[in-house]
Structures are given as structure tokens and as C-alpha cells.
Scaffold this motif. Structure first.
Motif, mmCIF file in Angstrom:
data_model
loop_
_atom_site.group_PDB
_atom_site.id
_atom_site.type_symbol
_atom_site.label_atom_id
_atom_site.label_comp_id
_atom_site.label_asym_id
_atom_site.label_seq_id
_atom_site.Cartn_x
_atom_site.Cartn_y
_atom_site.Cartn_z
ATOM 1 N N ASP A 13 0.839 -1.193 0.000
ATOM 2 C CA ASP A 13 0.000 0.000 0.000
ATOM 3 C C ASP A 13 0.876 1.247 0.000
ATOM 4 O OD1 ASP A 13 -2.756 -1.095 0.282
ATOM 5 O OD2 ASP A 13 -1.954 -1.908 2.148
ATOM 6 N N PHE A 14 0.402 2.261 -0.658
ATOM 7 C CA PHE A 14 1.064 3.564 -0.687
ATOM 8 C C PHE A 14 0.047 4.598 -0.235
ATOM 9 C CE2 PHE A 14 1.916 7.343 -3.594
ATOM 10 C CZ PHE A 14 2.863 7.916 -2.750
ATOM 11 N N THR A 15 0.423 5.431 0.731
ATOM 12 C CA THR A 15 -0.492 6.437 1.263
ATOM 13 C C THR A 15 -0.065 7.827 0.817
ATOM 14 O OG1 THR A 15 -0.989 5.081 3.210
ATOM 15 C CG2 THR A 15 -1.502 7.439 3.343
ATOM 16 N N ILE A 16 -1.002 8.555 0.242
ATOM 17 C CA ILE A 16 -0.769 9.943 -0.159
ATOM 18 C C ILE A 16 -1.487 10.839 0.843
ATOM 19 C CG2 ILE A 16 -1.028 11.659 -1.984
ATOM 20 C CD1 ILE A 16 -1.290 9.363 -3.981
ATOM 21 N N SER A 17 -0.763 11.736 1.455
ATOM 22 C CA SER A 17 -1.358 12.640 2.448
ATOM 23 C C SER A 17 -2.018 13.826 1.768
ATOM 24 C CB SER A 17 -0.284 13.134 3.428
ATOM 25 O OG SER A 17 0.278 12.050 4.139
ATOM 26 N N SER A 18 -3.159 14.251 2.321
ATOM 27 C CA SER A 18 -3.885 15.444 1.864
ATOM 28 C C SER A 18 -4.095 15.447 0.351
ATOM 29 C CB SER A 18 -3.130 16.711 2.296
ATOM 30 O OG SER A 18 -2.976 16.746 3.692
ATOM 31 N N PHE A 19 -4.673 14.378 -0.153
ATOM 32 C CA PHE A 19 -4.911 14.278 -1.596
ATOM 33 C C PHE A 19 -6.079 15.164 -1.991
ATOM 34 C CE2 PHE A 19 -6.542 12.446 -5.526
ATOM 35 C CZ PHE A 19 -5.371 12.231 -6.255
ATOM 36 N N ASP A 23 -12.791 17.661 -7.959
ATOM 37 C CA ASP A 23 -14.067 18.295 -7.622
ATOM 38 C C ASP A 23 -13.955 19.250 -6.443
ATOM 39 O OD1 ASP A 23 -13.876 16.639 -5.402
ATOM 40 O OD2 ASP A 23 -15.925 15.887 -5.546
ATOM 41 N N GLY A 24 -12.740 19.429 -5.899
ATOM 42 C CA GLY A 24 -12.519 20.361 -4.800
ATOM 43 C C GLY A 24 -12.480 19.713 -3.435
ATOM 44 N N SER A 25 -12.858 18.457 -3.330
ATOM 45 C CA SER A 25 -12.828 17.761 -2.045
ATOM 46 C C SER A 25 -11.430 17.195 -1.800
ATOM 47 C CB SER A 25 -13.871 16.644 -2.025
ATOM 48 O OG SER A 25 -13.626 15.721 -3.074
ATOM 49 N N SER A 26 -11.245 16.598 -0.626
ATOM 50 C CA SER A 26 -9.929 16.056 -0.279
ATOM 51 C C SER A 26 -10.073 14.914 0.711
ATOM 52 C CB SER A 26 -9.030 17.145 0.316
ATOM 53 O OG SER A 26 -9.564 17.599 1.559
ATOM 54 N N LEU A 27 -9.028 14.134 0.813
ATOM 55 C CA LEU A 27 -8.914 13.108 1.845
ATOM 56 C C LEU A 27 -7.601 13.319 2.581
ATOM 57 C CD1 LEU A 27 -10.002 9.703 0.194
ATOM 58 C CD2 LEU A 27 -11.188 10.957 2.000
ATOM 59 N N PRO A 28 -7.607 13.252 3.898
ATOM 60 C CA PRO A 28 -6.344 13.411 4.626
ATOM 61 C C PRO A 28 -5.339 12.318 4.295
ATOM 62 C CG PRO A 28 -8.125 12.739 6.106
ATOM 63 C CD PRO A 28 -8.752 13.102 4.807
ATOM 64 N N LYS A 29 -5.863 11.121 4.008
ATOM 65 C CA LYS A 29 -4.986 10.020 3.612
ATOM 66 C C LYS A 29 -5.676 9.201 2.512
ATOM 67 C CE LYS A 29 -2.492 9.489 7.994
ATOM 68 N NZ LYS A 29 -1.255 10.070 7.444
ATOM 69 N N LEU A 30 -5.039 9.103 1.371
ATOM 70 C CA LEU A 30 -5.537 8.287 0.274
ATOM 71 C C LEU A 30 -4.633 7.070 0.140
ATOM 72 C CD1 LEU A 30 -7.412 7.921 -2.266
ATOM 73 C CD2 LEU A 30 -5.582 9.024 -3.563
ATOM 74 N N ARG A 120 -3.513 10.641 -11.718
ATOM 75 C CA ARG A 120 -2.563 11.434 -10.923
ATOM 76 C C ARG A 120 -2.069 10.647 -9.713
ATOM 77 N NH1 ARG A 120 -3.940 15.382 -7.303
ATOM 78 N NH2 ARG A 120 -6.102 15.268 -8.050
ATOM 79 N N ALA A 121 -2.952 9.897 -9.081
ATOM 80 C CA ALA A 121 -2.549 9.064 -7.950
ATOM 81 C C ALA A 121 -1.636 7.922 -8.410
ATOM 82 C CB ALA A 121 -3.784 8.512 -7.248
ATOM 83 N N GLN A 122 -1.942 7.334 -9.573
ATOM 84 C CA GLN A 122 -1.083 6.286 -10.118
ATOM 85 C C GLN A 122 0.318 6.823 -10.406
ATOM 86 O OE1 GLN A 122 -3.383 5.279 -13.532
ATOM 87 N NE2 GLN A 122 -4.906 4.103 -12.392
ATOM 88 N N TYR A 123 0.370 8.033 -10.938
ATOM 89 C CA TYR A 123 1.671 8.650 -11.233
ATOM 90 C C TYR A 123 2.486 8.828 -9.950
ATOM 91 C CZ TYR A 123 5.147 12.038 -12.814
ATOM 92 O OH TYR A 123 6.336 12.691 -13.082
ATOM 93 N N ALA A 124 1.817 9.238 -8.873
ATOM 94 C CA ALA A 124 2.514 9.401 -7.595
ATOM 95 C C ALA A 124 3.021 8.057 -7.083
ATOM 96 C CB ALA A 124 1.578 10.044 -6.570
#
Length: 345
Positions: A13-19, A23-30, A120-124
Motif C-alpha cells: 500500500d502507498f499512502t498519499i497525504s492530503s490528496f 471536484d474540490g474535495s480532499s482526503l487526509p490520507k488516500l 494522478r494518484a497512479q503517477y505518484a
């Protein structure tokens, strides 16, 4: 058959912070779940030389590729995408598999993600977490095929070749949009949906699974599998029942809504590398009579369109996962892109 002893097999698993989502929304951890096979290689300049990204279809996951029909024809030693030679990356897209998704807890409060967010998440994942600064090949099936087009238009120099399967490089419209809207509305407009907070799957989910089954089917294969009325009823009932048990209605509706931003047409001219797009003539999701693939391919500098004829081996939209049907075109693309790379040097 697919091997059970892949070299350097890894799942993580890979976690992206503040993704931040489009649409303008976000997740603290994706969270992005992924699988890799093989070992990454780099040249003397530190450039990755053997990494291949493979992306799955709507409601699927990277695990879908480990079948005799796909991995069994591609990943074994001596085969075109051998894990002995290549570093294979198979991520679960946002909203799918082991990655962050509505059913984790947010349900209908999950961000309205789109294909741009997923790529974009895949690229990260590829560049930051796995340390891959260049891809030998980007490919994908169905939704993953559409993601391949997005990769080519968003990161045009990041790969050597592009191989989208069962997809079109155009906004989802016409009947393709209508059946998707039918499926989404069957779920979300059902009183049993309860704003996404249902305890049991809403009855409309069954209707959504029916329409997906019809669109992804092969008339020839289904006639062979269910040649009388009783067997036809049993076939579709069993197929839908499996979906009711294995899928979540929120995840399903989100996944089919995610194409809301998809339209690579204005940027097709930006694709810099050889591309071969493969569809099949019995694909009801991307019917060949629309000729969208052929018309849009003229904008791709090094593009090639292939529409496979209907045979006993093709299986409608699902032909994308039967490597035997299209592997020769993959081999040709790998050769074409390798020669092109040498010509530039």
C-alpha cells in the motif's frame, strides 16, 4: 497457465497525504493498493528501462490480471511481458480493490473522484513510491484503457509506448453514457439506497448489474453457453447473484460515475510515443460502427488502430483480457517503440 512463483512478487500500500480531488474535495490520507512482479532496472544515467504499468477496468482490481488467459499468456518466462525481464506494476485504482473507496466507511460522502484523479494518484505511486522515472509501456483494459489515453496526454514523455485495450479516446456519450446512467440511477434513485447508508444492497443494484452484464457480453459466447430458455435464465441469474455478493453498490455507482471528466480528444496531438489501440468487433461498449477510434487516431502522430474481427476466441468487451486475441499487436508495438527509441539516439 499462470505461474504461482512469480519473481520478486510483492503486494503493498502507498499512502498519499492530503490528496486533493478535481471536484474540490480532499482526503487526509488516500491509500493506493498495488502489486508488482519482477525487479526494476535502470541504465547508467539512472533512467528506469523495464517498468510496465498495467491498469484494470471499472469495478475491478489488479488481481484480475492473474488469470491463465492474461498472465498465463504474458507474464511467464519467454513471454512478451515476462516478469523475469520486466518490472510489472498493477495498481488498484481509487475506489477499487484494496485502495481507498466509499465502502471503507465514508460511503456516499466519499469524494467524487474522476479519471484524472485516478491517473494522478497512479503517477505518484509509480514515481514517488516505486522510484520509477520512466515506463517502458503503459497499458490497460476498458477503464484502464481510457487511463492509458490519459497517461499519454498528461505525461507524454514518461513512457516508450501506449497500449489501450477496449476503449475509445473520446468523451463517453451516446448509448455508452446512457447505459452507465441507467446503472447509476438504478442504484441511487432506489428508495432502498437510503442516501448511500443502506444496510442491505438496494434492489436497484440488481438492475445495474443486469445492464452491465448485457453491455459487456458476447452474443456468440452467451448463445453457446446458454442455448435454451432454462439455461439462459440460470446463466444470467447466477451472474447477477455473484455480482450482488462480490460488489458494493456505492463503490459500483462511484466507479461508473468516475468518467465524468474523461475526454482526451483535445490533447491527442500531444502524445509523443508509439501507440496501438485494440478493440474488438463484438464489443457493445465500443461498437466499431461508430468509427470513433479510426477518426480520432488521425490526431495521434505514431498511432495505430486495430479492430479485431469476431471469432470463437473473442468475447465481446471482455476480449481485452484474452491476450491470445491481441498479443501479436503488443509484440509489434514493443518492437516498433524499441526501434523508435534507437532512432532518436
Amino acid at each position: 497457465m499462470a505461474s504461482n512463483n512469480w519473481p520478486r512478487s510483492h503486494e503493498g500500500d502507498f499512502t498519499i497525504s492530503s490528496f486533493q480531488f478535481k471536484d474540490g474535495s480532499s482526503l487526509p490520507k488516500l491509500r493506493l493498493h498495488y502489486r508488482t512482479l519482477g525487479c526494476l532496472k535502470k541504465d547508467a544515467q539512472g533512467r528506469a528501462t523495464n517498468a510496465i504499468l498495467i491498469m484494470h477496468g471499472t469495478t475491478g482490481s489488479g488481481a484480475n490480471f492473474f488469470t491463465p488467459a492474461f498472465a498465463g499468456n504474458l507474464f511467464n518466462a519467454g513471454q512478451p511481458l515476462s516478469a523475469e525481464e520486466y518490472f510489472l506494476i498493477l495498481p488498484d485504482g481509487i475506489g477499487h480493490g484494496g485502495s481507498s473507496k466509499p465502502s471503507d466507511g465514508l460511503r456516499a460522502r466519499f469524494p467524487r473522484y474522476c479519471y484524472g484523479d485516478m491517473v494522478r494518484a497512479q503517477y505518484a505511486l509509480v514515481s514517488e513510491h516505486l522510484g520509477v522515472n520512466h515506463l517502458r509501456l503503459v497499458c490497460g483494459t476498458s477503464m484502464g484503457g481510457m487511463h492509458t489515453w490519459v497517461w499519454g496526454t498528461t505525461y507524454p514523455t514518461f513512457m516508450d509506448a501506449l497500449f489501450p485495450l477496449a476503449s475509445l479516446p473520446a468523451q463517453i456519450a451516446g448509448r455508452n453514457r446512457m447505459w452507465r446512467k441507467h446503472a447509476i440511477d438504478s442504484i441511487r434513485l432506489d428508495p432502498g439506497f437510503e442516501g448511500g447508508e443502506y444496510g442491505c444492497p438496494p434492489p436497484g443494484f440488481r438492475s445495474a448489474l443486469h445492464v452491465l452484464a448485457w453491455m459487456a457480453s458476447s452474443p456468440l459466447k452467451w448463445q453457446q453457453a446458454a442455448s435454451d430458455r432454462a439455461s439462459a435464465d440460470e446463466f444470467i441469474d447466477a451472474l447477477v447473484e455473484r455480482g450482488m455478493k462480490s460488489q458494493d453498490a456505492n463503490n459500483f455507482a462511484y466507479a461508473f460515475d468516475a468518467s465524468w471528466d474523461y475526454d482526451p480528444r483535445p490533447l491527442l496531438g500531444a502524445i509523443e510515443v508509439p501507440l496501438t489501440a485494440v478493440n474488438s468487433a463484438d464489443d457493445q461498449v465500443n461498437p466499431p460502427e461508430l468509427r470513433i477510434l479510426e477518426m480520432e487516431m488521425g490526431k495521434v502522430k505514431l498511432g495505430k488502430a486495430v479492430v479485431l474481427p469476431i471469432t470463437d476466441k473473442t468475447a465481446g468487451h471482455g476480449t481485452h483480457s484474452i491476450a491470445e486475441c491481441w498479443v501479436e499487436h503488443l509484440v509489434e508495438l514493443l518492437g516498433r517503440s524499441e526501434r523508435g527509441e534507437k532512432a532518436r539516439l
